[in-house]
Design a protein around this motif. Structure first.
Motif, PDB file in Angstrom:
ATOM      1  N   SER A  56       3.001   9.714   2.755  1.00 46.80           N
ATOM      2  CA  SER A  56       2.932   9.422   4.197  1.00 46.80           C
ATOM      3  C   SER A  56       1.777  10.177   4.845  1.00 46.80           C
ATOM      4  O   SER A  56       1.097   9.640   5.726  1.00 46.80           O
ATOM      5  CB  SER A  56       4.261   9.795   4.868  1.00 46.80           C
ATOM      6  N   GLU A  57       1.529  11.428   4.395  1.00 46.65           N
ATOM      7  CA  GLU A  57       0.388  12.178   4.924  1.00 46.65           C
ATOM      8  C   GLU A  57      -0.926  11.507   4.565  1.00 46.65           C
ATOM      9  O   GLU A  57      -1.843  11.421   5.390  1.00 46.65           O
ATOM     10  CB  GLU A  57       0.428  13.614   4.376  1.00 46.65           C
ATOM     11  N   HIS A  58      -1.033  11.022   3.327  1.00 48.86           N
ATOM     12  CA  HIS A  58      -2.275  10.379   2.892  1.00 48.86           C
ATOM     13  C   HIS A  58      -2.517   9.087   3.654  1.00 48.86           C
ATOM     14  O   HIS A  58      -3.654   8.723   3.943  1.00 48.86           O
ATOM     15  CB  HIS A  58      -2.205  10.099   1.392  1.00 48.86           C
ATOM     16  N   LEU A  59      -1.423   8.387   4.002  1.00 54.21           N
ATOM     17  CA  LEU A  59      -1.534   7.113   4.725  1.00 54.21           C
ATOM     18  C   LEU A  59      -1.574   7.311   6.244  1.00 54.21           C
ATOM     19  O   LEU A  59      -1.691   6.322   6.982  1.00 54.21           O
ATOM     20  CB  LEU A  59      -0.353   6.214   4.365  1.00 54.21           C
ATOM     21  N   HIS A  60      -1.464   8.580   6.704  1.00 54.45           N
ATOM     22  CA  HIS A  60      -1.398   8.881   8.138  1.00 54.45           C
ATOM     23  C   HIS A  60      -0.265   8.089   8.788  1.00 54.45           C
ATOM     24  O   HIS A  60      -0.422   7.443   9.830  1.00 54.45           O
ATOM     25  CB  HIS A  60      -2.733   8.559   8.826  1.00 54.45           C
ATOM     26  N   LEU A  61       0.899   8.175   8.139  1.00 56.70           N
ATOM     27  CA  LEU A  61       2.077   7.414   8.578  1.00 56.70           C
ATOM     28  C   LEU A  61       3.271   8.364   8.581  1.00 56.70           C
ATOM     29  O   LEU A  61       3.402   9.217   7.704  1.00 56.70           O
ATOM     30  CB  LEU A  61       2.323   6.264   7.602  1.00 56.70           C
ATOM     31  N   ALA A  62       4.130   8.225   9.594  1.00 52.58           N
ATOM     32  CA  ALA A  62       5.336   9.051   9.624  1.00 52.58           C
ATOM     33  C   ALA A  62       6.210   8.739   8.418  1.00 52.58           C
ATOM     34  O   ALA A  62       6.343   7.569   8.022  1.00 52.58           O
ATOM     35  CB  ALA A  62       6.105   8.803  10.919  1.00 52.58           C
ATOM     36  N   HIS A  72       5.731  11.207  -4.453  1.00 52.28           N
ATOM     37  CA  HIS A  72       6.313  11.994  -3.365  1.00 52.28           C
ATOM     38  C   HIS A  72       6.146  11.235  -2.047  1.00 52.28           C
ATOM     39  O   HIS A  72       5.040  10.828  -1.710  1.00 52.28           O
ATOM     40  CB  HIS A  72       5.594  13.349  -3.283  1.00 52.28           C
ATOM     41  N   PHE A  73       7.241  11.051  -1.307  1.00 51.56           N
ATOM     42  CA  PHE A  73       7.168  10.303  -0.051  1.00 51.56           C
ATOM     43  C   PHE A  73       6.385  11.066   1.013  1.00 51.56           C
ATOM     44  O   PHE A  73       5.597  10.478   1.750  1.00 51.56           O
ATOM     45  CB  PHE A  73       8.581   9.988   0.456  1.00 51.56           C
ATOM     46  N   ARG A 123       0.839  -1.202   0.000  1.00 44.73           N
ATOM     47  CA  ARG A 123       0.000   0.000   0.000  1.00 44.73           C
ATOM     48  C   ARG A 123       0.878   1.258   0.000  1.00 44.73           C
ATOM     49  O   ARG A 123       0.594   2.235  -0.704  1.00 44.73           O
ATOM     50  CB  ARG A 123      -0.937  -0.007   1.209  1.00 44.73           C
ATOM     51  N   GLY A 124       1.955   1.222   0.778  1.00 47.70           N
ATOM     52  CA  GLY A 124       2.880   2.353   0.788  1.00 47.70           C
ATOM     53  C   GLY A 124       3.535   2.547  -0.572  1.00 47.70           C
ATOM     54  O   GLY A 124       3.654   3.677  -1.067  1.00 47.70           O
ATOM     55  N   PHE A 125       3.954   1.453  -1.198  1.00 47.09           N
ATOM     56  CA  PHE A 125       4.565   1.526  -2.525  1.00 47.09           C
ATOM     57  C   PHE A 125       3.603   2.126  -3.543  1.00 47.09           C
ATOM     58  O   PHE A 125       3.974   3.016  -4.327  1.00 47.09           O
ATOM     59  CB  PHE A 125       4.998   0.119  -2.964  1.00 47.09           C
ATOM     60  N   VAL A 126       2.352   1.679  -3.543  1.00 43.85           N
ATOM     61  CA  VAL A 126       1.366   2.173  -4.504  1.00 43.85           C
ATOM     62  C   VAL A 126       1.092   3.655  -4.300  1.00 43.85           C
ATOM     63  O   VAL A 126       0.961   4.422  -5.268  1.00 43.85           O
ATOM     64  CB  VAL A 126       0.062   1.352  -4.411  1.00 43.85           C
TER      65      VAL A 126
END
Length: 311
Positions: A24-30, A19-20, A9-12
């Motif tokens: 990360s903001e869209h995934l709510h992940l640092a 853009h990393f 999911r992060g890769f996609v």
């Protein structure tokens, strides 16, 4: 190799946004956590997935190969989660429907309205796009079902689609209801149409290609007053009396400011089909939406002589 859905999911998301930080903001992940996920995935696969440059992220050849497969794996995982939730009675599921804009304002509007009345707890997601792009969306699992009109939209190699023809829809000529009728008869021919002020669509529209080909074959030269319009814009200009347009019969849904006349010599039609991936069993909610669309299409055909049911 240990590869998990969070890594995919992060890769996609990074591939989609380029853009990393935004991913990360869209995934709510640092961002450091997302970077570690991608780095771990690359080590497990033995290949770099992104070209990393300051301010620019792009896929490597390995990343290009992985992306459609990762999208399909995530779509399949979501479908399993939805169906298990339905069977467990936890929730009613989700439907991701794709359709061209000309059908969203007519057939889809009616079908979704009736479906939502019957199943108010089902999450509905609509993708409006051209038929060729919708075929690609079906192939990677981004939509569950799609209404398509292009006859030549083929899925990528290795993906099989099931298509159910629903309707044969005539292209009609629309004019302002505030203006006198275009003709006293039931239809207008291509030669008469070529003499009228015509509003034409962008070249990406399949119906633009169809009408241009008909004019060429008849040796006629139309006289556009406006070229390159999108569907809603063109209809608004027609309502205001700027000109006429050739459109699918269904776009007249809920348009009292327009009147239509059928086009003859030649009569042009398009086929509306309902498509889904042959190798994916539809979830319960998706099957219910398919049933609603089929029922609505039959009703639409009963109301309009320019639309024929193919069921």
């Amino acid at each position: 190799m240990v590869m998990n859905l969070e890594q995919l999911r992060g890769f996609v998301e990074v591939a989609r946004l380029g853009h990393f930080t935004r991913a990360s903001e869209h995934l709510h992940l640092a961002q450091p956590s997302l970077s570690r996920q991608i780095s771990t995935l690359e080590r497990e696969l033995g290949a770099e997935l992104f070209h990393r440059a300051r301010g620019h992220i792009s896929l490597t050849a390995a990343g290009e190969t992985l992306l459609p497969r990762a999208q399909r794996m995530l779509a399949d995982a979501d479908a399993i989660r939805d169906e298990m939730g339905e069977l467990a009675g936890l929730r009613r599921g989700r439907v991701r429907l794709g359709a061209p804009p000309t059908l969203c304002i007519s057939l889809v509007a009616e079908a979704v309205s009736s479906f939502h009345a019957a199943y108010p707890d089902v999450d509905l997601h609509l993708t409006e796009s051209g038929s060729r792009l919708l075929v690609e969306q079906l192939a990677v699992g981004a939509v569950d079902i799609a209404l398509i009109t292009a006859s030549d939209g083929l899925p990528p190699a290795g993906v099989s689609l099931t298509r159910m023809p629903l309707l044969a829809e005539e292209l009609v000529v629309v004019s302002s209801a505030a203006e006198p009728p275009l003709t006293d008869g039931p239809a207008i021919d291509l030669e008469q149409l070529a003499a009228l002020p015509l509003i034409t669509f962008g070249e990406s529209y399949e119906l633009r290609a169809k009408t241009d080909a008909a004019f060429r074959e008849a040796g006629l030269t139309p006289h556009p007053v406006l070229e390159g319009a999108e569907m809603d814009t063109a209809l608004r200009f027609v309502e205001r009396g700027l000109g006429v347009a050739v459109v699918p019969a269904m776009v007249l849904f809920d348009r009292p400011g327009l009147r239509s006349v059928r086009l003859s010599h030649p009569m042009m039609t398009r086929t509306v089909s309902l498509a889904h991936r042959s190798d994916v069993t539809p979830a319960i909610a998706v099957a219910a939406m398919r049933k609603a669309i089929v029922s609505t299409s039959a009703e639409v055909a009963r109301r309009d002589p320019a639309i024929t049911s193919l069921l």
